[in-house]
Design an enzyme around this catalytic site. Sequence first.
Site, PDB file in Angstrom:
ATOM      1  N   ASP A 177       0.873  -1.185   0.000  1.00 29.07           N
ATOM      2  CA  ASP A 177       0.000   0.000   0.000  1.00 29.07           C
ATOM      3  C   ASP A 177       0.898   1.219   0.000  1.00 29.07           C
ATOM      4  O   ASP A 177       2.134   1.106  -0.070  1.00 29.07           O
ATOM      5  CB  ASP A 177      -0.952  -0.005   1.222  1.00 29.07           C
ATOM      6  CG  ASP A 177      -2.253   0.767   0.959  1.00 29.07           C
ATOM      7  OD1 ASP A 177      -2.174   1.996   0.761  1.00 29.07           O
ATOM      8  OD2 ASP A 177      -3.327   0.154   0.949  1.00 29.07           O
TER       9      ASP A 177
ATOM     10  N   ASP B  35       3.430   1.702  -5.078  1.00 26.42           N
ATOM     11  CA  ASP B  35       2.405   2.436  -5.831  1.00 26.42           C
ATOM     12  C   ASP B  35       1.886   1.511  -6.933  1.00 26.42           C
ATOM     13  O   ASP B  35       2.642   1.125  -7.824  1.00 26.42           O
ATOM     14  CB  ASP B  35       3.066   3.695  -6.432  1.00 26.42           C
ATOM     15  CG  ASP B  35       2.119   4.454  -7.348  1.00 26.42           C
ATOM     16  OD1 ASP B  35       0.948   4.039  -7.490  1.00 26.42           O
ATOM     17  OD2 ASP B  35       2.565   5.461  -7.923  1.00 26.42           O
TER      18      ASP B  35
ATOM     19  N   HIS C  26     -12.991  -0.336  -7.525  1.00 28.10           N
ATOM     20  CA  HIS C  26     -14.125   0.592  -7.418  1.00 28.10           C
ATOM     21  C   HIS C  26     -13.678   2.018  -7.076  1.00 28.10           C
ATOM     22  O   HIS C  26     -14.472   2.946  -7.172  1.00 28.10           O
ATOM     23  CB  HIS C  26     -15.174   0.062  -6.424  1.00 28.10           C
ATOM     24  CG  HIS C  26     -14.830   0.207  -4.980  1.00 28.10           C
ATOM     25  ND1 HIS C  26     -15.768   0.017  -3.983  1.00 28.10           N
ATOM     26  CD2 HIS C  26     -13.674   0.514  -4.351  1.00 28.10           C
ATOM     27  CE1 HIS C  26     -15.194   0.226  -2.813  1.00 28.10           C
ATOM     28  NE2 HIS C  26     -13.932   0.505  -3.003  1.00 28.10           N
TER      29      HIS C  26
HETATM   30  C1  LIG Z   1     -10.821   1.122  -0.386  1.00 27.18           C
HETATM   31  S1  LIG Z   1      -9.269   0.843   0.347  1.00 27.18           S
HETATM   32  C2  LIG Z   1      -9.225  -0.927   0.301  1.00 27.18           C
HETATM   33  C3  LIG Z   1      -8.303  -1.512   1.307  1.00 27.18           C
HETATM   34  C4  LIG Z   1      -8.289  -3.043   1.379  1.00 27.18           C
HETATM   35  N1  LIG Z   1      -7.868  -3.653   0.135  1.00 27.18           N
HETATM   36  C5  LIG Z   1      -9.615  -3.595   1.844  1.00 27.18           C
HETATM   37  O1  LIG Z   1     -10.351  -4.208   1.056  1.00 27.18           O
HETATM   38  O2  LIG Z   1      -9.930  -3.399   3.027  1.00 27.18           O
HETATM   39  C6  LIG Z   1      -8.177   1.330  -0.957  1.00 27.18           C
HETATM   40  C7  LIG Z   1      -6.706   1.256  -0.616  1.00 27.18           C
HETATM   41  O3  LIG Z   1      -5.939   1.608  -1.779  1.00 27.18           O
HETATM   42  C8  LIG Z   1      -4.773   2.274  -1.323  1.00 27.18           C
HETATM   43  N2  LIG Z   1      -4.157   3.040  -2.422  1.00 27.18           N
HETATM   44  C9  LIG Z   1      -4.642   4.158  -3.008  1.00 27.18           C
HETATM   45  N3  LIG Z   1      -3.815   4.562  -3.984  1.00 27.18           N
HETATM   46  C10 LIG Z   1      -2.787   3.681  -4.014  1.00 27.18           C
HETATM   47  C11 LIG Z   1      -1.642   3.543  -4.840  1.00 27.18           C
HETATM   48  N4  LIG Z   1      -1.390   4.405  -5.826  1.00 27.18           N
HETATM   49  N5  LIG Z   1      -0.828   2.492  -4.611  1.00 27.18           N
HETATM   50  C12 LIG Z   1      -1.085   1.600  -3.617  1.00 27.18           C
HETATM   51  N6  LIG Z   1      -2.172   1.672  -2.809  1.00 27.18           N
HETATM   52  C13 LIG Z   1      -3.016   2.702  -3.012  1.00 27.18           C
HETATM   53  C14 LIG Z   1      -5.305   3.151  -0.220  1.00 27.18           C
HETATM   54  O4  LIG Z   1      -4.265   3.630   0.617  1.00 27.18           O
HETATM   55  C15 LIG Z   1      -6.295   2.211   0.472  1.00 27.18           C
HETATM   56  O5  LIG Z   1      -5.666   1.497   1.514  1.00 27.18           O
END
Ligand SMILES: C[S@@+](CC[C@H](N)C(=O)[O-])C[C@H]1O[C@@H](n2cnc3c(N)ncnc32)[C@H](O)[C@@H]1O
Length: 485
Positions: free
Chosen positions: A317, A348, A368
Amino acid sequence: MASTLVELCGLISSSVATVDARCKALSRTYPNLNNPTNPAEDESVVQDTEIVEAASIALAAASQLIAHLQLPARSVLETSLSFLVSAAMGVVTASATAEIIREAGPQGCHINDIAKKNGMDPMKIGKLQYTAIDSNKFTVPTARVLRPLATQHIFREVSPDVFAHNRISAMLDTGKSSQAVLDAPEDKHQGAKGFAAIIELNTDETFKAGAYIQDVVIKAPPENEADELDTPLNRAFNTHVGLFSWFERPENRVRFRRFGMAMDAGRRVSPPGSASQRFNWSALPERTLIVDVGAGIGSFSLAIAKANPKLRFMMQDRASVIEEGKEYWEKELPGAAASGRVSFQAHDFFSSQPIKDAGIFLISRICHDWSDSYVLKILKHLRNAAQPTTKLMIQERIIPFVCGEDESYRHIPGAMPNTTPPKPLLANMGSIVPYLIDMQMMALLSGSERTLPHYWRLTKEAGWEIEEVYRAGNDPMNQLVLRPI
Ligand SMILES: C[S@@+](CC[C@H](N)C(=O)[O-])C[C@H]1O[C@@H](n2cnc3c(N)ncnc32)[C@H](O)[C@@H]1O
């Protein structure tokens, strides 16, 4: 032939009779709405499969009956004003009102006594996000936000101006002392029970951003990707960065921590036997590496790890989230990091995927968050890092068509819903939540929930093919398992 009204009533009475008979067979009673106590004991019976199925028919029929009986003008009036119910809930959760009412006990709490705890001390009130300071000003708004909620059976007004909890309002309670919540709102959700975090995500940033959806949607389509950052959230909070960068700003510390806990609460909404448990994780070869991409704090993987000690996990993450994840895993599964069963990597997902030996790339509630062009980038990076045996698991809601599923996808195992609702119910059983979450994605991120045909087309373009769909009863969270093509 019976009229629609009579048919709907028939479904309600036969389903309620099934619930009643099943409760008797289990020597249990269905939880009383007015009794918020001992929820763990009470709630287990409502998760019984037979009861869940019968109750969902009764609920679908009851809401369809209301639609038939209600005067159309009143229906549209109520719906168009229902955002104010969210506003009322937002006041309750931001003012520790749920905690204060719980502390008063089953006889309830007078609005003046609520104000004495959350409205008397201007210094403490100053830490919250509203401005009412003295109790005279504050008590009236308290009653005014609690009454519409009580009319929707969220709280009870047990005597004039005295409010008590019921089984629904208890969900807004963190279970912590009101003083602790008022003193340290930033820690309010850490280790708390219930769904207050997810409700606050809805009534704060989603509510405010939602007000701008029509302004953003009704405009010329973006000419380039950068313009996609004109989201409703951007307009509501006067910012030009995406949601996750915005969360990381110092002034959003409370919101950032709350989001992590809201994601955890969202996972717990799924009933036992849900999609997350349908996929046979234990059939995977020993030491299979599951790379949880955009894992958040990793609560979904944690549940799998606890049940499958021979699997290995990597949480990826953003750097700031990974730090929260390490803390969370150490508390929930001590020693897993030290033994190497779980590792953590700041990554990322819009850049090249460094892990090339994954058994499964898991992306849960990631697609989503993004529009199609961004999802394609994420999926292509995973495809480039996949071995021929690597699977991709996408865990998301599959948005149902209100009229029933597209039969041309019947060849995919699990693609069709397990049951067909009895007539005259809507094919989607009247469940509106998936569509509201879709609009939440629109408000916060320019993201989107998707139908199965939409996922089929999008994943194919990135070099993946849907092999199987895991659905679980009424659980909206589904799993798509894909192979590289
Ligand atoms: C809706 S949450 C889902 C978290 C987890 N997968 C769950 O189902 O509980 C989306 C996640 O995507 C991560 N995220 C957003 N942009 C990102 C990026 N460019 N690279 C990696 N992670 C990212 C956010 O930090 C967040 O933890």
